[in-house]
Design an enzyme around this catalytic site. Structure first.
Site, mmCIF file in Angstrom:
data_model
loop_
_atom_site.group_PDB
_atom_site.id
_atom_site.type_symbol
_atom_site.label_atom_id
_atom_site.label_comp_id
_atom_site.label_asym_id
_atom_site.label_seq_id
_atom_site.Cartn_x
_atom_site.Cartn_y
_atom_site.Cartn_z
ATOM 1 N N SER A 276 20.615 -38.430 41.289
ATOM 2 C CA SER A 276 19.271 -38.868 41.712
ATOM 3 C C SER A 276 18.232 -37.806 41.412
ATOM 4 O O SER A 276 18.555 -36.637 41.207
ATOM 5 C CB SER A 276 19.252 -39.137 43.213
ATOM 6 N N ASP A 277 16.974 -38.188 41.421
ATOM 7 C CA ASP A 277 15.913 -37.195 41.395
ATOM 8 C C ASP A 277 15.738 -36.663 42.823
ATOM 9 O O ASP A 277 16.330 -37.168 43.778
ATOM 10 C CB ASP A 277 14.612 -37.787 40.823
ATOM 11 N N TYR A 278 14.893 -35.657 42.936
ATOM 12 C CA TYR A 278 14.691 -34.928 44.190
ATOM 13 C C TYR A 278 14.318 -35.874 45.332
ATOM 14 O O TYR A 278 13.253 -36.486 45.306
ATOM 15 C CB TYR A 278 13.550 -33.935 43.948
ATOM 16 N N ALA A 280 15.049 -38.712 45.899
ATOM 17 C CA ALA A 280 14.710 -40.081 45.470
ATOM 18 C C ALA A 280 15.459 -41.128 46.286
ATOM 19 O O ALA A 280 14.973 -42.253 46.432
ATOM 20 C CB ALA A 280 15.015 -40.257 43.985
#
Ligand code: BGC
Length: 727
Positions: A276-278, A280
């Site tokens: 995942s992104d930060y 997210a």
């Protein structure tokens, strides 16, 4: 009439996909069988260390408890070894993976990715990322969240600096090259690391150019424009991918089963890690597709996510994961994470090596390459009356402007472990170069840090005495990158005032433009005799720019992105689709603005040289090409000047009539060639007919018969044509 040809495109990536029954699989299964659900979920968690590279006590506690997959930002042999020892002392002894955003260099910082793409030299990008990987791995960082494969068509979006610009073919070439550079042939090697393609997909279309915003992007735009760089990166073997923060058709990428399963896993056959992104996963609550974090974890897992960074939603979902299907998803995700750790060789070599780290960081060879890259990224936007290069007779050089001696700005955004103190500015580089043979006049006033510009240098007074003036202006390094969207792309007025003052001196001068995004520099373009776009050149930015200014390096960079005249034109790209009423200047009822031209300030592919090139039309081998064949042709490039130089031959194509509207022109191939002064070089091209298709409204890839126009040139506007037909 010849029938259309539909192609199924099953793309299977064997490189890093799990191969059943191998020895690693057996080891993975043996480990998995001993893990509790909490320990499994722990493997799916990546926490954020200190920005400075150290670890946080609460994360050390997770490592000691055996419920942590790895960290990002923790780096260096010292801090990583401390955490790794804790992880290896647990019951299951699974090593941690240390990740970091190594975007354009680890400690030796190379030009920002958009600038590097202006070199149109993917081989250069491969060499730079290989160095970045070598330095990072020496500091025990084995996973980078790069390359950025986002196509960006809106310069208001600050993250445009992180990718390779607006074009899918150019961006694909750079994305693949960077993956090769990071990973090499074996990611367990002591000088390689795993790449992560991001941000999958379409985040460059964020509405209004505002970061993290909704992106209303059609499936056709995804397939034709945004997916290709990701596919190219996967074909090059990228081991991981990061979904974007934005939503596609109302479903956030992080929880989008169509994107993560149907396209990525089933259609493309990707077997690596989806991270995942930060935060997210937690942000699914902000998207209002989940009521809380535990459910967000469950939704993301079910959609196809393997690993979460920063947050702990997957861990918090433990109580919800009670059916066999969910537990199988967890097991599969852990399998992929463990496989990644095996592939990285972390089970055999979990620790860094301080001696190797000391030797690798800022190695002279790395700085040499950084200087080459900085010079090759420069784009000569304008050069009236051969204002550049600086003539050898100029011995007293004034360098003014807020970026002339600003080390931090040279590093741009996402500076890895780069330190401003390592960077060499233009003032320092020119001083070094002139030594006792000349004088550099520079006033230190007017530095730029943050978003506020102090009054620019009043070094103009001193410049009155100079033979030649360099004005270094643009945006400070922290004005582009993540969370730096802007509504205006104008240069700050004090900077324009400075240029005006220098202009009134009546001396020869050139403007050096430092930026990570296209700027609406219309006044500059009309007023200044010479403009060199240097982007943010990295640690060796100053010497690299000086090499070009003094003519040791003949500029050869070309714009990877369109420069608009005004924000009102955005999005403005060279590869627009035809309109129902194409522009006719004299006809009001055609597609245009009433207050500004349609054309850009500087077009995609534009870039001048200190010499001039003549590029021939495409010399086709045959004018009829079968749809399972290739279009073969030659292009002759003549250097008409007195200096050796490199030219980038650009090949565009137009499908004259098709089922769906196709771009008025699309880049299909390019080659950078060195041509000695007065000489001629012939370049061979081959474009497979299968690359000339389009996506139908029904989601099929179609190769249509018919007439195509082939265009060749040194930019996207001045081209010569030939046509062929596909049968
Ligand atoms: C960015 C990513 C980055 C991550 C970790 C996020 O905010 O969107 O590009 O990899 O942070 O630093």
């Amino acid at each position: 009439m010849t029938r259309p040809l539909y192609l199924a495109l099953p793309l299977l990536f064997a490189t890093l996909s799990p191969a059943a029954g191998d020895e690693t699989s057996e080891r993975i299964e043996a480990i998995l069988s001993k893990l509790t659900l909490e320990e499994k979920l722990g493997q799916l968690r990546l926490v954020d260390g200190h920005a400075g590279g150290g670890w946080k006590p609460q994360h050390m506690a997770l490592a000691q408890a055996g419920v942590l997959g790895g960290t990002f930002n923790v780096r260096g042999t010292g801090p990583t070894s401390e955490m790794q020892r804790a992880a290896l002392a647990t019951r299951h002894k699974i090593p941690l993976v240390f990740a970091f955003d190594v975007i354009h260099g680890y400690r030796t910082i190379f030009p920002v990715p958009l600038g590097e793409a202006a070199s149109w030299d993917p081989d250069l990008a491969e060499r730079c990322t290989a160095v970045a990987a070598k330095e990072a791995r020496s500091a025990n960082v084995s996973w980078t969240f790069a390359p950025v494969a986002d196509i960006a068509r809106d310069p208001r979006w600050g993250r445009i600096v992180e990718g390779s610009g607006e074009d899918p073919v150019l961006s694909s070439a750079f994305t693949a090259a960077r993956v090769r550079g990071f990973q090499g042939k074996d990611i367990s090697a002591p000088d390689r690391m795993m790449a992560c393609l991001k941000h999958f997909a379409g985040s460059g279309e964020a509405e209004g150019g505002r970061d993290y915003n909704f992106a209303d992007v059609s499936v056709r735009a995804l397939r034709e424009t945004h997916f290709p760089p990701f596919l190219a990166g996967l074909k090059a073997g990228a081991g991981s991918i990061m979904p974007s923060f934005s939503a596609i058709d109302g479903v956030p990428a992080t929880s989008n089963p169509w994107l993560l399963q149907d396209v990525l896993r089933k259609e493309w056959g990707f077997g690596g890690v989806v991270v995942s992104d930060y935060d997210a996963v937690g942000q699914l609550v902000n998207h209002r597709v989940s009521p809380d974090w535990p459910e967000a974890g469950q939704i993301a897992l079910r959609a196809g996510l393997d690993m979460e960074i920063w947050g702990s939603c997957l861990m918090q979902a433990e109580g919800l994961l009670d059916d066999a299907a969910d537990l199988k998803l967890v097991d599969d995700a852990v399998r992929r994470v463990l496989r990644m750790k095996f592939q990285l060789g972390l089970f055999d070599k979990p620790f860094g090596d301080a001696a190797r780290e000391k030797e690798a960081i800022l190695h002279p060879d790395h700085l040499k390459l950084a200087r080459e890259a900085a010079a090759k990224s420069c784009v000569l936007l304008k050069n009236s009356d051969n204002t550049l290069p600086i003539p050898p007779t100029a011995k007293k050089i004034a360098i003014v402007g807020p970026m002339a001696d600003d080390k931090a700005t040279l590093l741009g955004s996402w500076t890895g472990d780069g330190r401003p103190e390592d960077a060499v500015t233009l003032v320092e580089a020119v001083r070094q170069r002139l030594g006792d043979t000349g004088t550099v006049i520079h006033s230190s006033a007017g530095s730029t840090s943050g978003f506020s510009f102090r009054k620019p240098s009043d070094g103009v007074e001193a410049a009155k005495d100079a033979d030649y003036v360099l004005v270094v202006i643009g945006e400070a390094g922290d004005m582009t990158g993540e969370a730096t969207s802007k509504s205006s792309l104008d240069l700050p007025q004090p900077q324009l005032d400075l240029v005006q003052k220098v202009h009134s001196l009546g001396k020869p001068y050139a403007v050096i433009l430092m930026t990570g995004r296209p700027l609406t520099a219309t006044w500059l373009a009309e007023t200044c005799p010479a403009i060199l776009l240097s982007w943010y050149g990295g640690t060796m930015g100053g010497p690299g720019i000086a090499d070009v200014l003094f003519g040791d390096v003949n500029p050869s960079g070309k714009l990877p992105v369109t420069f608009p005249r005004s924000v009102g034109q955005i999005p403005l790209t060279y590869n627009s689709t035809p309109t129902s009423r194409p522009l006719v200047e004299s006809d009001k009822w055609t597609s245009k603005y009433t207050d500004i031209k349609n054309s850009p300030l500087w077009a995609f592919g534009h870039g001048l040289s200190y010499t001039s090139f003549q590029i021939s039309p495409p010399l086709l081998e045959t004018r009829t090409v079968p749809r399972d064949g290739s279009v073969r042709f030659q292009v002759s490039v003549t250097n008409q000047g007195e200096r050796d130089g490199d030219e980038v031959v650009q090949v565009y194509i137009r499908d004259e009539v098709s089922l769906v509207t196709r771009p008025v022109k699309e880049l299909k191939a390019f080659k950078r060639v060195s041509v000695p002064a007065g000489k001629n070089v012939v370049v061979d091209f081959e474009i497979p007919a299968k690359d000339l298709g389009c996506w139908t409204p029904q989601g099929k890839y179609l190769i249509e018969p018919g007439t195509f126009t082939l265009m060749t040139g040194g930019n996207s506007t001045q081209v010569k044509t030939a046509s062929f037909s596909l049968e």
